[in-house]
Design a protein around this motif. Sequence first.
Motif, PDB file in Angstrom:
ATOM      1  N   LEU A   1       0.826  -1.201   0.000  1.00  0.00           N
ATOM      2  CA  LEU A   1       0.000   0.000   0.000  1.00  0.00           C
ATOM      3  C   LEU A   1       0.869   1.263   0.000  1.00  0.00           C
ATOM      4  O   LEU A   1       0.608   2.222  -0.741  1.00  0.00           O
ATOM      5  N   ALA A   2       1.907   1.246   0.828  1.00  0.00           N
ATOM      6  CA  ALA A   2       2.804   2.403   0.902  1.00  0.00           C
ATOM      7  C   ALA A   2       3.494   2.642  -0.431  1.00  0.00           C
ATOM      8  O   ALA A   2       3.651   3.793  -0.869  1.00  0.00           O
ATOM      9  N   SER A   3       3.910   1.568  -1.103  1.00  0.00           N
ATOM     10  CA  SER A   3       4.603   1.713  -2.397  1.00  0.00           C
ATOM     11  C   SER A   3       3.681   2.285  -3.464  1.00  0.00           C
ATOM     12  O   SER A   3       4.128   2.847  -4.458  1.00  0.00           O
ATOM     13  N   GLN A   4       2.347   2.142  -3.249  1.00  0.00           N
ATOM     14  CA  GLN A   4       1.360   2.670  -4.198  1.00  0.00           C
ATOM     15  C   GLN A   4       0.839   4.040  -3.752  1.00  0.00           C
ATOM     16  O   GLN A   4      -0.156   4.537  -4.275  1.00  0.00           O
ATOM     17  N   GLU A   5       1.521   4.612  -2.725  1.00  0.00           N
ATOM     18  CA  GLU A   5       1.130   5.911  -2.168  1.00  0.00           C
ATOM     19  C   GLU A   5      -0.312   5.896  -1.647  1.00  0.00           C
ATOM     20  O   GLU A   5      -1.042   6.883  -1.746  1.00  0.00           O
ATOM     21  N   ASP A   6      -0.686   4.754  -1.094  1.00  0.00           N
ATOM     22  CA  ASP A   6      -2.016   4.593  -0.534  1.00  0.00           C
ATOM     23  C   ASP A   6      -1.924   4.747   0.996  1.00  0.00           C
ATOM     24  O   ASP A   6      -1.330   3.914   1.683  1.00  0.00           O
TER      25      ASP A   6
ATOM     26  N   LEU B   1      10.336   2.914   8.028  1.00  0.00           N
ATOM     27  CA  LEU B   1      10.544   2.182   6.775  1.00  0.00           C
ATOM     28  C   LEU B   1       9.367   2.381   5.825  1.00  0.00           C
ATOM     29  O   LEU B   1       9.555   2.608   4.617  1.00  0.00           O
ATOM     30  N   TYR B   2       8.150   2.295   6.351  1.00  0.00           N
ATOM     31  CA  TYR B   2       6.974   2.481   5.509  1.00  0.00           C
ATOM     32  C   TYR B   2       6.904   3.903   4.960  1.00  0.00           C
ATOM     33  O   TYR B   2       6.506   4.113   3.802  1.00  0.00           O
ATOM     34  N   GLU B   3       7.295   4.868   5.766  1.00  0.00           N
ATOM     35  CA  GLU B   3       7.295   6.262   5.302  1.00  0.00           C
ATOM     36  C   GLU B   3       8.277   6.434   4.149  1.00  0.00           C
ATOM     37  O   GLU B   3       7.997   7.144   3.174  1.00  0.00           O
ATOM     38  N   GLY B   4       9.435   5.742   4.247  1.00  0.00           N
ATOM     39  CA  GLY B   4      10.405   5.800   3.161  1.00  0.00           C
ATOM     40  C   GLY B   4       9.866   5.179   1.889  1.00  0.00           C
ATOM     41  O   GLY B   4      10.035   5.728   0.785  1.00  0.00           O
TER      42      GLY B   4
ATOM     43  N   GLU C   1       8.534   3.218  -3.956  1.00  0.00           N
ATOM     44  CA  GLU C   1       9.323   2.071  -4.423  1.00  0.00           C
ATOM     45  C   GLU C   1       9.435   1.051  -3.283  1.00  0.00           C
ATOM     46  O   GLU C   1       9.664   1.415  -2.124  1.00  0.00           O
ATOM     47  N   LEU C   2       9.269  -0.213  -3.622  1.00  0.00           N
ATOM     48  CA  LEU C   2       9.405  -1.292  -2.640  1.00  0.00           C
ATOM     49  C   LEU C   2      10.417  -2.303  -3.172  1.00  0.00           C
ATOM     50  O   LEU C   2      10.116  -3.094  -4.056  1.00  0.00           O
ATOM     51  N   SER C   3      11.638  -2.252  -2.629  1.00  0.00           N
ATOM     52  CA  SER C   3      12.676  -3.177  -3.075  1.00  0.00           C
ATOM     53  C   SER C   3      12.514  -4.517  -2.379  1.00  0.00           C
ATOM     54  O   SER C   3      11.852  -4.643  -1.341  1.00  0.00           O
ATOM     55  N   ASN C   4      13.144  -5.519  -2.953  1.00  0.00           N
ATOM     56  CA  ASN C   4      13.109  -6.857  -2.353  1.00  0.00           C
ATOM     57  C   ASN C   4      13.758  -6.823  -0.976  1.00  0.00           C
ATOM     58  O   ASN C   4      13.301  -7.481  -0.035  1.00  0.00           O
ATOM     59  N   LYS C   5      14.812  -6.057  -0.846  1.00  0.00           N
ATOM     60  CA  LYS C   5      15.522  -5.917   0.432  1.00  0.00           C
ATOM     61  C   LYS C   5      14.583  -5.357   1.500  1.00  0.00           C
ATOM     62  O   LYS C   5      14.506  -5.880   2.618  1.00  0.00           O
TER      63      LYS C   5
END
Length: 815
Positions: free
Chosen positions: A53-58, A102-105, A111-115
């Motif tokens: 959700l965070a990576s989709q700016e939701d 982390l979620y804020e970043g 962007e959501l990296s595998n790491k």
Amino acid sequence: MKVLKFGGSSLASPERIKLVAKTVQKHLKQDKTLVIFSAFGGVTNDLLEMANLASQEDLAYKELFAKNEKRHLEAVKELIPVSAQSGILSKVKTELNRLETLYEGVFLLNELSNKTRHVVSGFGEILSSLIIAEYFKNLGVDAQLVDSRELVVCKNNNKKVQVNYPQTYARIKEYFSKTDASLFLAPGFVARNEQGVPSTLGRGGSDFSAALYSAALDVAQVLVYTDVNGMYTANPQIVPHAYPLKDISYQEAMELSHFGAKVLYPPTLQPLLDKQISIQIKNTMKPEEVGTLISKSSEKNFRWVTGITHIDAIKLLNIEGSGMVGIPGFSKRFFEVLFKENINVVLITQASSEHSICVAVEEDEASLAKEALDIAFEAEIEHKKIKPVTIEEDVAIVALVGDRMKSHHGLSGKMFSALGNNNVNIRAIAQGSSERNISAVIAKKDVHKALNTLHEQFFEVPSKELNLFITGVGNVGAKFLNQLKQQEKFLLEKLRLKVRVHGLSNSSKMVFDEKGIDLQHWEKALENGEKADKSEFFKKVSQLNLRNSIFVDNTASADISAWYREYLANSVSVVTCNKIACADSFENYLELQNLAREYGASFLYETNVGAGLPIIDTLKNLVASGDRITKIQAVLSGSLNFVFNTYKGEEPFYKTVEMAMEEGYTEPDPKIDLSGVDVARKILILARESGHQMELEDIESEDFLSEESLATTNNEDFFTLLKKDEPKFQEIYKSAEANNAQLKYVAQLENGKAKVGLQEVDAQHPFYNLSGSDNIVLFFTERYPEQPLIVKGAGAGADVTASGIFADVIRIGKK
């Protein structure tokens, strides 16, 4: 030392955590104990959902975060005394703050990296172990919290995680050689890679953590606690009759877990197998249950098949073309492409002609695999030597697993025959060289049916489950349901048949129950049902997609009979007392017979002629044995036989007809019986079963009713005309009486011609003494030329018709 592992379902609430603590303390009385914990139930899914959700700016991720924050803080407040809460609350909030950052970043970078995905998904175990460790300390237990991230080392942080076993084992051994406590508590799932970056062991990795600790410490056994009583013969949520296995081998457990058994994470077994460490699967809520022991193969195990499992999160990749045939290295190139993309192949099958290769991969990797393969074979595709890779969706794999399958002949045949009989189409087949696994790719919609069918075939007391859908619950239907209820125990004990009714319908209401309708209270269930709809009824039967499904039609409706072809084409057997379909056009009659054969369904209609009498069955057996029918003479209307046996010219004819209606001998519209149409349909059906291609209009009919009465459209008008025509009926009766004869409505087939009509039968004829509502059929054949084969008995009435329907259902069960 003992090693215990508790899954998320065991930690779903503070009450369950208290139950876990009691179990742990029992083990502590015997030996030092290491306990591996998963995250609280459902938390890992939430952590990953928040990241997406965070990576989709939701911003919805914040609501989910607040919900999980509250859950963990409330667990602290319920488990830890108020006087001791400040320290642990501070630690929990610190971890939650890190997670929120982390979620804020992720939100800001979009962007959501595998790491990052690995890092955030491990917070559930970190939080649960912090809280539970503090809970044990407040119970007065000498508990030491172990940080698994400092001990478990991964080789990478990609999706496919690999463990650096030498480093991991060395670190674990060193830690426990220098640290002493009666109880060690460690988060499962979490680790670090060789560069020191936080990582995880993959979904279900807490099992793997327990295995790594156990192997490093050379323990004798690891106990894995979950919310079920062990590994089952099949998924109990799909197969109600599945039961837990007491013991299985490492290899069987590997196959079952690889093919979808969620009790154990597949990589867990490898480090334990290497050191022959057994695993005991236990139920946290029922710790007294034996559970399942996983160890090396036991000689005392005589099961041919150990379990049935499935994977439904897959897609099939197909590549085919003449350019593959005889080309060395083609398969190498194909699988090398998948290897380079780090795509795991679940199942492989290749045609012996080398014309095609089919593989199953995880569904979220299918598009990537197709893209990579199409690029790798671009030249061959461009020159039409092979076709572009195709993806087949909505498929699943079902698998039989067992160490001793290779020692038993015919298992594959039983598996495929059972699936085929229930119209489960097999898209691809694979069998390992060890013969420990037979896998088949089927449509995802058929998984429920396939698993239950196979479980019934290989695990249950030899019995067969019949699943009924019944329309028409009036006189005949109600009697049939009563007979089913009455004979339930007999069918199971004597015939090994389990008959369940899943759907009921009358003209106004219908009701369905996947678990089976209680036949003690079916009237109430139907009364509270939804509005009846023939199309929706069929759709529901198709959606339930149950094995050995039977549609039972107890009506006289042409609209209902028009649906038979749909049921048969979906491998649903049809049992009916409704004569309309079989007396319809010969083309339709033939189509229904062909559909039944093509789709492996049964189409039975014994009650179409003679109610419960075995008339059609006898005729079929004569024809099948090679006999030829030369003539059929029959009294086939129980209602007409009752009417003319009762009518003596004293009471008006219409009164006799009313009596027949009250006794249930006639159709709701008695004109159907008295017009002879019903008898004409019956002799037509017998003619067709004898091998004649005949239509209803080919039947010669001699009416005893006036044309005016036959033209009526309601019972009131019909009875008015019967009263008017009384003199004619008196004349017919007196003629028979004068000739010392009985009136019988006779059907006859001879020399390819059929006719029906009222006849005067003399005292020497077998029909003369036919009483009440009885039917009689005389079969003259090449084997019975002078003395016919006679079938005689009750040919009308709700009870006998219901018993005929019942008998047809049993025939299907014994098929």
